[in-house]
Scaffold this active site. Structure first.
Site, PDB file in Angstrom:
ATOM      1  CD  GLU A  49      -2.925   0.744   2.384  1.00 16.83           C
ATOM      2  OE1 GLU A  49      -2.334   0.703   3.469  1.00 16.83           O
ATOM      3  OE2 GLU A  49      -4.149   0.706   2.257  1.00 16.83           O
ATOM      4  CG  ASP A  60      -1.878   9.383   7.392  1.00 11.86           C
ATOM      5  OD1 ASP A  60      -2.012   8.169   7.656  1.00 11.86           O
ATOM      6  OD2 ASP A  60      -2.070   9.859   6.265  1.00 11.86           O
ATOM      7  CE1 TYR A 175      -5.983   0.762   5.580  1.00  9.93           C
ATOM      8  CE2 TYR A 175      -7.512   0.918   7.408  1.00  9.93           C
ATOM      9  CZ  TYR A 175      -6.242   1.065   6.902  1.00  9.93           C
ATOM     10  OH  TYR A 175      -5.240   1.509   7.716  1.00  9.93           O
TER      11      TYR A 175
END
Ligand code: PLP
Lengths: 269, 302
Positions: A49, A60, A175
């Site tokens: 990924e 993030d 995911y």
């Protein structure tokens, strides 16, 4: 058969799960990033990924944010990322390549053009971290029209009806968030995945991949292995390497054993 | 979500999937509160008895024109707040002080800010016997401006003018003029105008006033600009400082640097006008926070 389907098929034959690694494209610069990508494959990743660096990565934590900042400081642009993906694809024809980035980079190029360039470079999927199902419609169709699988995120706090829609509309893999919060900040997996995985499976979702980060450089997979025994509903894992390896050899050394360990301990879907 | 959160093509909710339940919960609570007579009565009572509203309209005759007045970067602060919220949404509310961000924030903040325009409209009708020629406010994220504009949007004869930070000049990169120099993008949860490069990497902004130093803007302003209902202009740091000093000298009012941008534009409009226009300027904040910096920048000693 798509590269993802082929990978999951191989895993089923081995009666193992799959294990992937995440790296930011262009971190710390283009040449060393190429080496690290190869090391990920040599270390045993079944899929990779790859992040396209964005200036404001709100999903993030500090580790991946720093990786994006290093890549941007090295002058890496979106076009460089497409070129790196194409080079990687030439070196590794079979391994699935998923792209993870943010909506503003996709919309700046135009969703359709972005997806077409990704497809031309040889990527297999696209996950846009700040596009929830609520806004996903045009992103899903742009990706599908270009032959790219649109990966959607399943969060344990989503209502069942939303999970079923994610199952129906997502592509490549699903995911699954290992826990709340931004990437790479805490250890461990603290969402209860049993019910969500069962629901996704019943709804025919693309195979689940569990996303998590680890602080530890060596054997970061021990916790995953302990967390999920085979045949508990079945999932696989994505490993976010938290410690940036200084050299490619270093990276191979630190990923090899965890990759094998995790593969053996997570069941195939 | 019960609503799309769109203002024309702008707005929406671009957040990680895990935050959607929190936004939905907030939207539901907000929309229910809008319909809840008990809540509205309590809010009105607090505004009157505790906040001392309505705020009186002030006439600034001494300025010569017919003017009436009613950190680390914000971008990084919002990034951090959103990151924190993706882990803490079970126990934490995210309070965004401007009309930027994902739905329902732009709608919610507008509805609680529109008291500015509601009061100003009633008062100026009483004082002047007519609507103003223009309503002028500074635009960082855009909350004080949308609060002023909201009740005038239907009054076509009232020009709505948003004043962005032109910083050190619109030709360079040291400014916060998102609507004037930005392009369409997605930042902090909304589709809107963004200062960015061709790849979509967000640029750093600049303004002498921290509150206007932001490379995006509330999505409703993007829509008001594209639909032509509002007009957006830029005022440089130096002109804002000059307006700040003039207001202090002639009226004894120390306003925020942010608000001084709106005032500077109003002074320029008044100077250029042949007749005596009625201009409504939103003094969005007090300048106590800016006094030390003003002394430094204006070369005065304490
Ligand atoms: C006094 C004052 N005015 C205006 C602003 C700009 O924000 P907005 O455009 O949301 O009104 C700020 C922001 O901090 C402020 O402090």
């Amino acid at each position: 058969m798509s590269r993802y389907d082929a990978m999951f098929e191989r895993a089923r034959e081995r009666r193992e799960g799959v294990f992937g690694g995440f790296l930011m494209l262009g971190d710390p610069d283009r040449a060393r990033s190429d080496l690290l990508l190869d090391a990920l494959v040599e270390g045993g990743a079944d899929m990779v990924e790859l992040g396209i660096p964005f200036s404001d990565p709100i999903a993030d934590g500090p580790v991946i944010e720093a990786a994006a900042n290093r890549a941007l400081a090295a002058g890496i642009r979106t076009a460089d990322c497409f070129a790196m993906i194409a080079d990687f694809r030439a070196r590794h024809p079979e391994i699935p390549v998923g792209i993870l980035t943010y909506a503003n980079l996709v919309s700046a190029r135009g969703r359709e053009a972005f997806a077409r360039e990704l497809a031309a470079a040889g990527a297999d999927s696209l996950l846009v971290a700040d596009v929830p199902l609520f806004e996903a419609g045009p992103y899903l169709s742009a990706a599908r029209d270009a032959g790219i699988a649109p990966v959607l995120i399943a969060a344990g706090n989503a209502p069942d009806e939303r999970l079923r829609e994610i199952a129906r509309r997502g592509g490549g893999y699903t995911y699954c968030l290992a826990r709340a919060g931004v990437t790479g900040e805490r250890e461990g997996i603290d969402l209860d995945h049993g019910p969500m995985l069962a629901l996704l499976k019943a709804a025919g979702a693309p195979p689940p991949i569990l996303g998590f980060g680890s602080r530890r450089k060596r054997r970061p997979a021990g916790r995953v292995a302990r967390f999920r025994r085979p045949n508990e509903g079945g999932d696989a894992a994505r490993l976010t390497p938290i410690q940036r390896p200084r050299a490619a050899e270093d990276f191979s050394a630190c990923t090899e054993s965890p990759y094998r360990l995790v593969r053996r301990h997570v069941s195939s879907y | 979500m019960r609503q799309s959160g769109r203002f024309g093509e702008f707005g929406g909710a671009y957040v990680p999937e895990i935050l959607m339940p929190a936004l939905e919960q907030l939207e539901a609570a907000f929309l229910d509160a809008q319909e809840d007579e008990g809540f509205q009565a309590e809010l009105a009572e607090l505004l009157a008895r505790y906040a001392g509203r309505p705020t009186p309209l002030t006439r600034c005759r001494n300025l010569g024109a017919g003017v009436t007045g009613g950190g680390a970067g914000l971008k990084d602060a919002i990034n951090e707040a959103l990151r924190d919220w993706t882990a803490s949404f079970e126990q934490t509310h995210y309070l965004l002080g401007t009309v930027a961000g994902p739905h329902p924030f732009p709608l919610m903040v507008r509805e609680y800010q529109r008291v500015i325009g509601r009061e100003a409209r009633a008062q100026i009708l009483e004082y002047e016997g007519r609507l103003p020629d223009a309503a002028i406010a500074c635009v960082g994220g855009g909350s004080n401006a949308i609060g002023l504009f909201a009740d005038f949007i239907g009054d076509e004869e009232v020009a709505l003018i948003g004043v962005e930070a032109a910083g050190k000049g619109l030709d360079g990169s040291d400014h916060g003029a998102t609507l004037l120099r930005g392009s369409r993008g997605i930042l902090h949860g909304a589709e809107t105008y963004v200062l960015q490069d061709g790849d979509g990497q967000v640029s750093d902004s600049w303004s002498v006033s921290a509150g206007l130093d932001y490379p995006a803007v509330g999505p409703e302003h993007a829509h008001l600009k594209d639909s032509g209902r509002a007009e957006y202009v830029g005022v440089e740091d130096a002109a804002a400082l000059d307006a700040f000093a003039q207001l202090a000298r002639h009226e004894g009012i120390i306003c925020a640097f942010e608000s001084a941008h709106a005032l500077a534009h109003a002074l320029a409009v008044a100077e250029a006008a042949e007749d005596e226009p009625v201009l409504l300027v939103n003094l969005s904040g007090r300048g106590d926070k800016d006094v030390a910096q003003a002394q430094k920048l204006l070369g005065l000693s304490a």
